[in-house]
Design an enzyme around this catalytic site. Sequence first.
Site, PDB file in Angstrom:
ATOM      1  CD  GLU A  10      -3.045  -1.085   0.454  1.00 47.50           C
ATOM      2  OE1 GLU A  10      -3.256  -0.051  -0.220  1.00 47.50           O
ATOM      3  OE2 GLU A  10      -3.752  -2.097   0.405  1.00 47.50           O
ATOM      4  CB  THR A  11       1.471   4.145  -1.889  1.00 50.97           C
ATOM      5  OG1 THR A  11       2.591   3.320  -2.245  1.00 50.97           O
ATOM      6  CG2 THR A  11       1.943   5.585  -1.763  1.00 50.97           C
TER       7      THR A  11
END
Length: 265
Positions: free
Chosen positions: A44-45
Amino acid sequence: MKIYQIDAFTKEVFSGNPAAVCPLEEWISSSIMQKIAAENNLAETAFYVKNGDMYEIRWFTPTVEVDLCGHATLAAAYVLFNFENHTDNLIQFYSERSGNLTVTKEGDLLSLNFPADEFEAIPLTPQITEGLNIKPIQAFKGKTDYMFLFEKEEEILNLTPNFEQLSKLAARGIIVTAKGETSDFVSRFFGPRSGINEDPVTGSAHTTLIPFWANELNKTKLSAIQLSERKGYLDCELLRDRVRISGYAICYMMGTIFTAKEKPL
């Protein structure tokens, strides 16, 4: 723009779940955020923008935007508390997809407050179980994920999924879980359809796991371990229709992103 890489749900680098965090002054295009997430190639970002007293937040895997991500929210809070001058011990996040989310700080311990998932038991059909090397004893379907219950922690450790088969399931991911030997419950999370075969520590999956195990074990405070190679440790609590997910985080890296139109000095 600034970028941080934070290991969430751990006290040590090289463990827990790594997430990238990008503080923004204003929203950039979804396509650029997706490209940044793909370039980072992490589960995830998170991107956030300050809006009054709260922070709007969005999460991207390398391939898609998702409705909710626990470890990247924990990572974003860690960045705000430690590097981006948030002085209060409470952070109010807002997601258009998941509503109001809060993170509180007590010493170094960070606690997420998320809505509990709504899930139901479903039949154990070959179509939904053929991607697993061991047949579960029960299956459930939540808002975004499937959850499969197994008898023993050892079975969770020994799972060798067929990710090609699992990617055919119309879901964000697949949670597998069992009662723990040294914790109340254990789990793993597979998300090949979302661009990550196995997520090291999945905070959002615990919005399903916590109400399930609270009911199974007849207790509201629970300890959890996610049995990925990196492992993650979570303190959990059921709060009626919401859940508290607590853990630690640590900074691995910070830097600067240069887009195609920018050059380093």
